[in-house]
Design an enzyme around this catalytic site. Structure first.
Site, PDB file in Angstrom:
ATOM      1  N   ASP A 189      84.379 -12.426   0.960  1.00  0.00           N
ATOM      2  CA  ASP A 189      84.833 -13.647   0.310  1.00  0.00           C
ATOM      3  C   ASP A 189      84.848 -14.763   1.351  1.00  0.00           C
ATOM      4  O   ASP A 189      85.502 -14.632   2.384  1.00  0.00           O
ATOM      5  CB  ASP A 189      86.232 -13.459  -0.279  1.00  0.00           C
ATOM      6  CG  ASP A 189      86.742 -14.715  -0.966  1.00  0.00           C
ATOM      7  OD1 ASP A 189      86.150 -15.117  -1.974  1.00  0.00           O
ATOM      8  OD2 ASP A 189      87.731 -15.304  -0.468  1.00  0.00           O
ATOM      9  N   GLU A 274      79.653 -13.727  -3.232  1.00  0.00           N
ATOM     10  CA  GLU A 274      79.740 -14.491  -4.472  1.00  0.00           C
ATOM     11  C   GLU A 274      78.603 -15.502  -4.511  1.00  0.00           C
ATOM     12  O   GLU A 274      78.279 -16.135  -3.498  1.00  0.00           O
ATOM     13  CB  GLU A 274      81.092 -15.201  -4.562  1.00  0.00           C
ATOM     14  CG  GLU A 274      81.368 -15.821  -5.918  1.00  0.00           C
ATOM     15  CD  GLU A 274      82.792 -16.350  -6.025  1.00  0.00           C
ATOM     16  OE1 GLU A 274      83.158 -16.821  -7.120  1.00  0.00           O
ATOM     17  OE2 GLU A 274      83.523 -16.306  -5.015  1.00  0.00           O
ATOM     18  N   ASP A 356      92.655 -13.988  -0.782  1.00  0.00           N
ATOM     19  CA  ASP A 356      91.286 -13.773  -0.306  1.00  0.00           C
ATOM     20  C   ASP A 356      90.927 -12.291  -0.234  1.00  0.00           C
ATOM     21  O   ASP A 356      89.806 -11.898  -0.565  1.00  0.00           O
ATOM     22  CB  ASP A 356      91.097 -14.437   1.064  1.00  0.00           C
ATOM     23  CG  ASP A 356      91.319 -15.941   1.011  1.00  0.00           C
ATOM     24  OD1 ASP A 356      91.043 -16.522  -0.057  1.00  0.00           O
ATOM     25  OD2 ASP A 356      91.763 -16.523   2.010  1.00  0.00           O
TER      26      ASP A 356
END
Length: 399
Positions: A189, A274, A356
């Protein structure tokens, strides 16, 4: 399965003599001129619904050299001029395939100064590189050796806005090959408080390179703004000073990203990230500066090409997957989670989450589900709400 050698560019800094610098600057100008002439010719033909390809522009180049107005094109090597026509052809190919926008004209002030030489336009002997139309070899700082027995296919010479000269040598590197497979997988992330957060809980600090030099950069930009507009020597010096600060920031950022991506690729077989649209995210004027400084797009690019080199897999999870709001313990999706909330507790199972780390865990689970079981990302919230144990195919747990 046969492994084909990877073509890799080795970039070095060099220090040209005054004569070499003048020749290269002249070559840059001719490359830009030929590109713009060919683009104008193709655009006019496009308006007339006529087809013009590389062969046609190459014939045009021969004709241009015979005119009095463009006779100066004969003073530089013809190899970079032909290469810029090939680059224009590639730009149109990408445009027609809807992978890029319509090609734009090159600007003397803002476009990258570069020239590409194929094997007929340079010579490497005894570790010394000599370009066409030059008598002396370039004074290159060989910071690392080329692969043994390397046969460069192209050499690209460039000058950055800070005035530094670089040569990029493209050749096959037999040392780059797939490394032994491993079962390790990691969810990654990206963020601003921490540059990277892994599903293991490990966090990488965000050094904020631009912020460290912000005062120096602001001072240099103020000095530039006070210089008279035009091409005066003082304005050029002030512009070069600003460019050097930007180059220093970019160099530090790139060095850190290389270290992080190389370690992640070597340690993990599967890497899940992502699929962020950085272009849209930097339209947020509050966070644009910090997002640009983090280098998320460059991080993903490095991760993907290094994974391809070493036989790893990078999975990009859809940006609409609620990785942050989804409880990695029970699969409950929280309705809202403002950016200011860094830790939260799930109301269903009572699990305490670091924002996170929780997102990284969910990305990992989502990536494995998509890769192994073929579950669509839009179905993952439902899968995870069933206990993070199965995606429904019975083949392998999501976690």
């Amino acid at each position: 399965m046969a492994v084909h050698p990877v073509k890799r560019a080795f970039k070095y800094r060099f220090y040209p003599s005054d004569v070499q610098a003048a020749e290269l600057l002249r070559t840059f100008g001719c490359v830009r001129k030929v590109y713009n002439l060919a683009l104008a010719a193709r655009s006019e033909a496009w308006a007339r619904q006529e087809r013009v390809d590389y062969n046609a522009t190459s014939a045009m180049l021969t004709a241009w050299k015979k005119t009095e107005e463009l006779a100066f094109l004969n003073e530089v090597s013809s190899v970079p001029l032909q290469q810029t026509l090939r680059h224009l052809q590639s730009a149109f190919t990408h445009f027609f395939a809807k992978r890029a926008k319509y090609p734009r004209f090159k600007s003397r002030k803002t476009s990258r100064k570069s020239a590409e030489y194929t094997s007929s336009g340079f010579r490497i002997r005894d570790g010394r590189l000599t370009l066409a139309k030059m008598t002396d070899p370039l004074d290159i700082v060989w910071s690392r050796p080329l692969p043994e027995g390397a046969k460069p296919s192209t050499v690209t010479v460039s000058q950055d806005p800070a005035g530094r000269w670089f040569v990029s040598i493209l050749c096959e590197d037999p040392s780059v090959k797939p490394i032994p497979a491993t079962d390790a997988a990691v969810g990654i992330d990206v963020g601003l408080d921490h540059l990277l957060t892994l599903a293991t809980g490990e966090k990488s600090a965000n050094p904020r390179h631009e912020r460290r030099d912000r005062a120096r950069l602001a001072k240099a930009q103020r000095e530039l703004s006070r210089k008279a507009k035009g091409e005066g020597a003082n304005r050029r010096k002030a512009r070069r000073k600003v460019a050097r600060i930007h180059a220093r920031i970019a160099d530090r950022r790139r060095d850190l990203l290389h270290q992080l991506t190389t370690r992640l690729v070597r340690e993990n077989q599967t890497l899940v990230i992502e699929d962020l649209t950085v272009t849209n995210m930097v339209k947020n004027h509050t966070l644009a500066r910090a997002i640009a400084d983090a280098g998320w797009r460059e991080f993903r690019s490095m991760l993907e090409y290094k994974a391809a080199w070493y036989g790893r897999e990078v999975i990009a999870v859809d940006r609409f997957f609620p990785s942050t709001r989804l409880c990695s313990g029970c699969g409950t999706v929280r309705e809202k989670l403002p950016l200011s909330v860094r830790t939260w507790t799930c109301e269903t199972c009572g699990a305490a989450h670091d924002r996170d780390v929780n997102a990284a865990k969910n990305l990992l689970a989502a990536g494995l589900a998509v890769s192994v079981c073929g579950v669509g990302v839009t179905d993952l919230a439902g899968v995870m709400s069933r206990g993070l144990t199965s995606c429904g195919c019975g083949s392998k747990p999501v976690t």
